[in-house]
Structures are given as C-alpha cells and as structure tokens.
Design an enzyme around this catalytic site. Structure first.
Site, mmCIF file in Angstrom:
data_model
loop_
_atom_site.group_PDB
_atom_site.id
_atom_site.type_symbol
_atom_site.label_atom_id
_atom_site.label_comp_id
_atom_site.label_asym_id
_atom_site.label_seq_id
_atom_site.Cartn_x
_atom_site.Cartn_y
_atom_site.Cartn_z
ATOM 1 N N ASP A 75 0.811 -1.215 0.000
ATOM 2 C CA ASP A 75 0.000 0.000 0.000
ATOM 3 C C ASP A 75 0.849 1.271 0.000
ATOM 4 O O ASP A 75 0.410 2.309 0.461
ATOM 5 C CB ASP A 75 -0.935 0.005 1.217
ATOM 6 C CG ASP A 75 -0.161 -0.025 2.538
ATOM 7 O OD1 ASP A 75 1.084 -0.063 2.507
ATOM 8 O OD2 ASP A 75 -0.809 -0.010 3.602
ATOM 9 N N GLU A 76 2.035 1.193 -0.547
ATOM 10 C CA GLU A 76 2.934 2.348 -0.516
ATOM 11 C C GLU A 76 3.784 2.381 -1.780
ATOM 12 O O GLU A 76 4.350 1.375 -2.174
ATOM 13 C CB GLU A 76 3.828 2.256 0.721
ATOM 14 C CG GLU A 76 4.892 3.321 0.810
ATOM 15 C CD GLU A 76 5.764 3.120 2.031
ATOM 16 O OE1 GLU A 76 6.659 3.960 2.244
ATOM 17 O OE2 GLU A 76 5.571 2.125 2.750
#
Length: 352
Positions: A47-48
């Site tokens: 998620d990054e």
C-alpha cells in the site's frame, strides 16, 4: 488508536481478524490504477509507492493526483493520501501532512517555510539516539538544524548521518524513483511480538527465521555468501512501548560473517544464525526484534535456474505481485483507512 487502548475503553469490542486475500486483491487494484497514470512506479509495500510524474508535466500534477485518489476510492473503497513535491523526501513528508484522506503539494517556493518548523524526528531515518542528542543541544526543528555547520555535524554524528541531516533539513534528496531495483540482499525481520522467556524460545525463533530466509532465497533463485544477524534489545530504563507488543525504544546490534561459497541451505543458515546470536551475548528476555539477511548474492545453480529466473524477474518487476508485497524504501502507501501518493515536479509523487 492501538487495539490495546481500544479494548480498554470498549471491553466488549469485537476485533476483526486479518484478511490477507482481501489485502492482496486491493493491492492489485491499487497498483493497477497507479500504472494507468504513470509508467515509473516504485513499490515499497502492498500500500505504498513512489511515482515519478515527470512524464505527466503537460498535465497539472495536483489534478492528476486527485483523479488517481478518486479512482482508488471508487474501486477499492479505501481512501488514499498523497504528497507532491520535487523529490522523494519532500513527497514523503507531504504525504504525512496530507493524512487522512488528503493531498499536499509542496512547491519549491514553499520548501523552506515548510521545513523550518518541522520537527527533526519527523525526518526519515532519524532515530531516538540522534534526535535525543540534538535535543540536548536545544535543536528540535529543521530550521534550528540549518544553523549548525556541516563540520560540527560531522564531529558529532560521523560523515554518513551528518550528511543526511544537513541535506534533509534543507529538503535535499538525490535518490531517484526506480521502477526496477537490483536485489542486493534477501532477508526477514520481525520487530513486533518478540518476547522470549528462555534461550530455547530464542533458538526456536532463529530456526523459523532461517527457514523463512532460505525459502525467500530459493523463491528468488539466489544464494548468498554473507549472512548478517540484527538484534534489537530494550534500551536500559525504557518502559513498555505504546504499541502493544511493539519493539519500543531499543538498541540495535549486529554480527555478520562471510562464507567462501554462496548458499541458501537451511541447515547452514540455522547453524550460523545460532553462532552469531551467541556471539552477541544478549539477555534473551530483553530482545525485542530479530532480523536475518543474506547479501553478496549470486544466482543459484542452473539446476533450478529456469523456473527461478522467471521468479526473480517477477519479484523485481514493479508491477508484479511479489514486489507489491515485498519492497523496501519509500514510495507509495495505501491502507484500509487511508493510502498515499507522492509527486515530483520534475515530478515525484507518494501515495499511502
């Protein structure tokens, strides 16, 4: 809020278990959207990610970022925050300021003002030791740090850390967004839930950690010659961490050894990990984190080559499932409640 605190306030709270299949599905959707808007995406985790938006300069980067965030929410029902700036450092900092569910553009004209009041501990890579030493000199913000000469920083912190401090407090970061990164090491590290009552507990942990590293090496078709063990121990006088079972305020020590030949053999890794751990002479009850890493990598024997060569390419590819889940450094973030994007006006973006 940590689960421990939430349950203290709401004793009858129902805690929903992890759903890794759902995380994987959302991560695939998340990265699919990022790649629609930008070809140079450096994944850091599920998620990054960092995005180099230079190729999108004919469009307004803030408008592009907002469209991406809206599409992420529309597709995944997860919000995403984004930082837009001229380099990775500033984009990452902007992302933090943009949370929750927002975006922030730090133009070159606003960098000095933004950093002048920014706490030094907000800079990436600045731990307790460095921040406490600067605080003892009444230096707590980047604006104050700029008044210290580079020579003085070298004397107090050494060349590597002083150069990082000097550059970061001025918003200088020469790192680039790399869509495909060369694998220099393969390892595994656990810094949560590590509590040992006796030596046997530590030994069992090392056995399992070595197994994980061996499997990761084999999955990448790689073998290593240097093995490094890193151990975090509770700093003397430190209390329990705010995060339940977290590592808290720790001191870090490491030991490494280099072999004549490369290996991914489980028994070899277990034996050397035990030897390195014994050489540290730590009280196992004070251990709060353990990491094992293999470096000086070589391709494995051709007997496993064809299949693992493809696996290695998959693991390295920025759009692959592996890289979405296994990345290091900072680029783009997404969480169940909030995700990030970072842009640079040459242009870098950071999502979480």
């Amino acid at each position: 809020m940590f689960v421990r605190d939430a349950k203290a306030r709401c004793p009858h709270l129902t805690v929903v278990p992890y759903n890794f299949d759902a995380y994987g599905e959302v991560a695939d959707q998340f990265y699919g959207i990022l790649h629609k808007y930008c070809t140079k995406v450096q994944a850091l985790s599920c998620d990054e990610a960092f995005l180099d938006m230079t190729e999108c300069l004919h469009d307004n980067p803030e408008e592009v970022t907002e469209r991406m965030r809206n599409e992420i929410f529309g597709t995944t029902k997860c919000t995403a925050s984004a930082g837009i700036a001229e380099n990775r450092l500033l984009a990452r900092l902007a992302t933090r300021s943009a949370k929750p569910n927002g975006q922030l553009f730090i133009s070159s004209e606003k960098v000095d003002d933004y950093l002048s009041t920014l706490p030094i501990k907000a800079l990436p890579g600045i731990g307790y030791t460095v921040s406490d030493k600067l605080k003892s000199k009444e230096v707590e913000h980047c604006g104050q740090l700029r008044n210290i000469s580079k020579d003085a920083l070298h004397k107090d912190f050494g060349k590597k850390i002083s150069n990082m401090l000097w550059n970061y407090c001025r918003g200088i970061d020469h790192s680039v967004v790399e869509a495909v990164q060369e694998t220099k090491s393969v390892g595994a590290e656990v810094n949560w839930g590590v509590r040992f009552n006796e030596n046997k507990d530590a030994d069992n942990f090392l056995v399992n950690l070595s197994r994980e590293v061996s499997l990761r090496l084999q999955g990448c078709g790689l073998q290593g010659r240097t093995i490094t063990l890193k151990v975090k121990t509770r700093r003397k006088g430190a209390g329990e961490p705010l995060k339940f079972m977290g590592c808290g305020d720790c001191e870090t020590m490491s030991r490494s050894t280099t072999m004549t030949g490369a290996t991914d053999n489980l028994v070899t890794l277990q034996r050397i990990a035990r030897q390195l751990f014994a050489a540290l002479h730590v009280d196992v009850k004070e251990v709060r984190g353990v990491g094992l890493k293999m470096s000086k990598l070589e391709h494995a024997d051709l007997g496993r080559g064809a299949q693992q060569g493809n696996m290695l390419k998959s693991w390295l590819g920025s759009s692959s499932e592996k890289l979405k889940k296994q990345c290091s450094e900072r680029t783009c973030f997404l969480g169940n409640s909030d995700g990030i994007l970072t842009c640079q006006r040459s242009c870098r973006s950071h999502y979480q």
